[in-house]
Scaffold this active site. Structure first.
Site, mmCIF file in Angstrom:
data_model
loop_
_atom_site.group_PDB
_atom_site.id
_atom_site.type_symbol
_atom_site.label_atom_id
_atom_site.label_comp_id
_atom_site.label_asym_id
_atom_site.label_seq_id
_atom_site.Cartn_x
_atom_site.Cartn_y
_atom_site.Cartn_z
ATOM 1 N N VAL A 1 26.384 46.217 76.222
ATOM 2 C CA VAL A 1 26.809 47.531 75.762
ATOM 3 C C VAL A 1 27.693 48.165 76.830
ATOM 4 O O VAL A 1 27.336 48.157 78.007
ATOM 5 C CB VAL A 1 25.587 48.450 75.527
ATOM 6 C CG1 VAL A 1 26.019 49.807 75.003
ATOM 7 C CG2 VAL A 1 24.601 47.787 74.578
ATOM 8 N N CYS A 2 28.858 48.687 76.410
ATOM 9 C CA CYS A 2 29.695 49.396 77.377
ATOM 10 C C CYS A 2 29.424 50.891 77.271
ATOM 11 O O CYS A 2 29.967 51.580 76.413
ATOM 12 C CB CYS A 2 31.181 49.126 77.144
ATOM 13 S SG CYS A 2 32.184 49.803 78.481
ATOM 14 N N LEU A 3 28.516 51.369 78.113
ATOM 15 C CA LEU A 3 28.202 52.792 78.142
ATOM 16 C C LEU A 3 28.153 53.153 79.624
ATOM 17 O O LEU A 3 27.377 52.563 80.377
ATOM 18 C CB LEU A 3 26.852 53.036 77.451
ATOM 19 C CG LEU A 3 26.353 54.478 77.388
ATOM 20 C CD1 LEU A 3 27.311 55.342 76.578
ATOM 21 C CD2 LEU A 3 24.961 54.543 76.783
#
Ligand SMILES: [Zn+2]
Lengths: 183, 423
Positions: free
Chosen positions: A108-110
């Protein structure tokens, strides 16, 4: 305040103490506080604990009620280590989904899960961040570059791709997981 | 026991500070034989025998501490020899703690150093409580948090002997810091956790799609490609084969994006988050720590309050300030109470008792032990799973004298309840 000289002598040599009980670590206390103080979660998010005694490992289900992804239920695992909150939880999506900010392996790109994590943030901050990814997928920070490109260039086509993928369909030759919410 | 060899001669320089008082002396300083004797009698512990540890052992021994213990789990590696000056090529592979102890004892007659080759977690409160001062030269946040929590939990208000000052040194390249922690009186390590530099990480999407630096290529290999290729194998930064694999992957990616600078040592550095160690930084920080240990032990000068940062990148800069204790610190901010209840009262009875207390005013307490959940108000799944415990008698849930961590929105962080069965 402290005067070591005044503390000297009295020392009694090691009186054997009882058996060691598992001490509660700072990470455990912080997690207990994070979880127990959490306000009632919105109906779109559910947490589950495979082992209720283990607060370091749990699952999250997000079922967005608006946006591209409404009608789907998305599953994540949270793995937290004893260096919490110095280090952020490790969060992975367990299904193969079509999302510009989530790759096919579930990464996840957070920002707050990596470079912008701070110990003042908590589990709730991450839940809010993840929920937001489904309401406003972000074409500027792509992990799935193809999905991001479609979102940027043609929102209508993106919407159709999401729709198809959520039913276990194929997009660009990739078969996605059926994530439709069952009632 | 004072050292037998001509100690007046040996410690002449140190004794100058202990034979007469001065304008910087701390309150209660009594110059004379007693304080010299005290310095030579107390046991101090050095945690870590690496870059900082070598300096600390040498400095403390030369400052007149003659009963020093040292604990370290590492063995000597060739890359240590440039700055960990107590080690020689012939010592490669030997335990750092033991070699360091032998070296300093040989050079400073009259000083006894007791090594322990092993992990700090091998030892319990009984071991740590024999020391008057604990001086840490550690290189990981995790080890520091463990030491801090262990020493702070040892403190018992009723027994001043249990108060163990921690002097903590740390270095990162040209930056360093030394600090004094007086458990429950001053800010602890956990109070300032958010000040600790975290491992450098790059945005996931940058390493996945838009690499610009060699580090991006290495992180791509270690964070994304390794788990993809070896889903069940944990990456080991000390395994040369693992590093070689990452290096090959990262190099190929770097070529693809016209990035230069991916090397074996950078790969290992990124994976293990290595910040180059600078010998002079270690020397400066250790000297500050040893000086503070001397001041605390003897009172001959006021000790630092309570944090000194050192920056050596562009000149020599230090700044000393007082870190504030935090109410919501999970280690030193917790309230501790003891409560006596019959063993067959239920968990609900205990909660009712806690809620009756006027001094705390809990709203909706959640309770856990070190090993499990007793009752959690939220999230819903945990409340449902733990609610059946409410009607269970306490003796089924914990042993006599067991400790419970209580959290509540009304508490800054938590309350530690020791439950004693009154029957
Ligand atoms: Zn603290």
């Amino acid at each position: 305040m402290l005067n070591i000289m005044s503390l000297k002598k009295k020392k009694v040599e090691g009186e054997a103490s009882g058996p060691r009980r598992p001490k509660t670590t700072a990470a455990q206390i912080r997690l207990q506080k994070d979880l127990a103080d959490m306000d009632k979660l919105p109906g779109t998010m559910t947490l589950s604990f495979p082992d209720p005694d283990d607060v370091f490992n749990f699952n999250l289900k997000i079922s967005p009620d608006e946006g591209f992804y409404s009608g789907g239920s998305f599953l994540f695992t949270f793995k937290i280590n004893t260096n919490y909150p110095h280090e952020p939880p490790k969060v992975m999506c367990t299904q193969k989904i079509y999302h510009p900010n989530i790759d096919l392996e579930g990464n996840v790109c957070l920002n707050i899960l990596r470079e912008d994590w701070k110990p003042v943030l908590n589990i709730n901050s991450i839940l809010v961040g993840l929920q937001y990814l489904f309401l406003e997928p972000n074409a500027d920070d792509p992990l799935n570059k193809d999905a991001a490109e479609v979102l940027r260039s043609n929102r209508r086509a993106f919407e159709q791709n999401v729709f198809r993928s959520m039913r276990g369909g194929t997009v660009d030759g990739v078969v996605f997981a059926d994530v439709q919410t069952r009632r | 026991m004072a050292p037998s060899i001509n100690s007046q001669q040996r410690w002449r320089g140190v004794y100058r500070y202990l034979e007469r008082t001065g304008p910087f002396a701390n309150e209660g300083f009594e110059p004379g034989e007693k304080v010299k004797d005290f310095l030579h009698t107390i046991k101090v512990l050095v945690v870590g025998a690496g870059g900082l540890g070598c300096e600390l052992l040498k400095d403390l021994a030369l400052t007149g501490f003659t009963d020093i213990h040292v604990i370290d789990m590492d063995t000597i590696d060739i890359s240590n020899l440039n700055r960990q000056f107590l080690f020689r090529a012939a010592d490669l592979g030997k335990p750092k703690a033991e070699v360091a102890a032998d070296f300093v004892m040989k050079r400073v007659p009259g000083c006894k150093i007791t090594p322990y080759f092993g992990k700090i977690q091998d030892k319990d409160e009984e071991y740590y409580s024999q020391f008057t001062i604990i001086i840490c030269g550690l290189d990981s946040v995790e080890a520091r948090r463990w030491m801090n929590a262990t020493v702070i939990n040892m403190y018992d208000e009723d027994d001043p002997e249990t108060l163990k000052p921690i002097i903590d040194g740390g270095t990162e390249g040209f930056k360093g810091q030394s600090r004094i922690i007086l458990p429950h009186f001053t800010a602890c390590y956990e109070c300032s956790l958010d000040m600790q530099t975290k491992p450098t990480t790059y945005p996931m999407c940058t390493i996945a799609n838009t690499p610009r630096l060699p580090e991006h290529c290495i992180e791509w290999a270690s964070v994304l490609e390794w788990p993809r290729t070896f889903p069940d194998k944990k990456l080991d930064g000390d395994d040369p084969e693992h590093i070689k694999w990452l290096l090959d992957q990262a190099s190929a990616r770097a070529r693809q994006y016209d990035i230069t600078g991916v090397t074996y040592s950078l790969t290992q550095g990124v994976v293990k988050n290595i910040i180059p160690a600078i010998a002079s930084t270690n020397a400066i920080v250790a000297a500050s720590c040893a000086t503070e240990a001397f001041k605390i032990a003897t009172n001959c000068a006021t000790y630092m309050s309570n944090y000194m940062m050192y920056v050596g990148e562009q000149g020599v800069y230090t700044y000393t300030f007082e870190l504030q204790k935090k109410d919501d610190c999970p280690v030193c901010g917790a309230v501790a109470i003891k409560i006596d209840v019959p063993a067959n009262s239920t968990l609900q009875d205990l909660i009712d008792l806690l809620m009756e207390r006027k001094d705390i005013r809990l709203k909706a307490p959640s309770l856990r032990t070190g090993s499990g959940s007793l009752y959690m108000q939220a999230p819903r799944a945990l409340r449902d799973a733990t609610a059946p415990n409410l009607v269970k008698p306490l003796r089924e849930l914990l042993e006599d004298g067991g400790e419970i961590t209580v959290t509540d929105q009304a508490l800054p962080i938590s309350m530690n309840v020791t439950v004693r069965f009154s029957d």
